[in-house]
Design an enzyme around this catalytic site. Sequence first.
Site, PDB file in Angstrom:
ATOM      1  N   ASP A  68       0.809  -1.216   0.000  1.00  0.00           N
ATOM      2  CA  ASP A  68       0.000   0.000   0.000  1.00  0.00           C
ATOM      3  C   ASP A  68       0.843   1.268   0.000  1.00  0.00           C
ATOM      4  O   ASP A  68       1.945   1.283   0.563  1.00  0.00           O
ATOM      5  CB  ASP A  68      -0.897   0.038   1.247  1.00  0.00           C
ATOM      6  CG  ASP A  68      -2.020  -0.975   1.211  1.00  0.00           C
ATOM      7  OD1 ASP A  68      -2.084  -1.766   0.244  1.00  0.00           O
ATOM      8  OD2 ASP A  68      -2.830  -0.981   2.150  1.00  0.00           O
TER       9      ASP A  68
ATOM     10  N   HIS B 157       3.663  -2.252   3.278  1.00  0.00           N
ATOM     11  CA  HIS B 157       3.573  -0.874   2.783  1.00  0.00           C
ATOM     12  C   HIS B 157       4.888  -0.469   2.125  1.00  0.00           C
ATOM     13  O   HIS B 157       5.949  -0.545   2.766  1.00  0.00           O
ATOM     14  CB  HIS B 157       3.269   0.094   3.932  1.00  0.00           C
ATOM     15  CG  HIS B 157       1.912  -0.093   4.517  1.00  0.00           C
ATOM     16  ND1 HIS B 157       1.629  -1.105   5.404  1.00  0.00           N
ATOM     17  CD2 HIS B 157       0.747   0.604   4.323  1.00  0.00           C
ATOM     18  CE1 HIS B 157       0.347  -1.032   5.742  1.00  0.00           C
ATOM     19  NE2 HIS B 157      -0.210  -0.005   5.104  1.00  0.00           N
TER      20      HIS B 157
END
Length: 216
Positions: free
Chosen positions: A36, A178
């Site tokens: 992400d 992430h």
Amino acid sequence: MLYLVKTPWWLKKWYGGLVWDIPAAKDDKVLYLTFDDGPHPAATPFVLDLLARYNAKGTFFCIGKNVQAHPQIYKRILEEGHRVGNHTQHHLNGWKSTDAAYLEDIGQAARYIDSDLFRPPYGRISAFQASLLRKSPFKFHIIMWDVLSADFDRGLHPGKCARNVIRHAGPGSIIVFHDSEKAYPRLEAALPAVLEHFGQRGYRFESIRLGLVSDK
């Protein structure tokens, strides 16, 4: 900081219209790594290099403004056979945004991110927002997760991030990392450990593809 590393069954059932994992047979050793908040000029190339080394594919939920800032990295994600998903234009929290502002921001990101996959930042989205996003003109599959690495937690040791995944992931799990400035110090150590651990045990890493998920 409060969060659940492993998404409980009751939460998946309560929000049954969202995709939390991709059912797999017990002996079908497949995992879905997702990333992400990118593209990021350092973290994303690191991830791409590492995935190539392990012959792994991933799914990158990109922020529109980051795609604008780093178009060549975004292009590399696609060229190397990974999938992308919409993660809004400005990383909006659906619970703190009006429905109109939220949809407008997602629509803005869709100008730069061609995908039928969407993941809400922070995992925060209302049932009404989700229902709108599953309909025309968006027609998104809303992808959540089964396991959080928690690499976003600055108070966590990288080894703990790796253990979060190793202890809780299994066939069909959607796992969150992430590729961001904040997470990079933990991602850099945790992701190689996860790839090595599951790779040695015969797992393969695939991107989330059309036809694999259904939110009906």
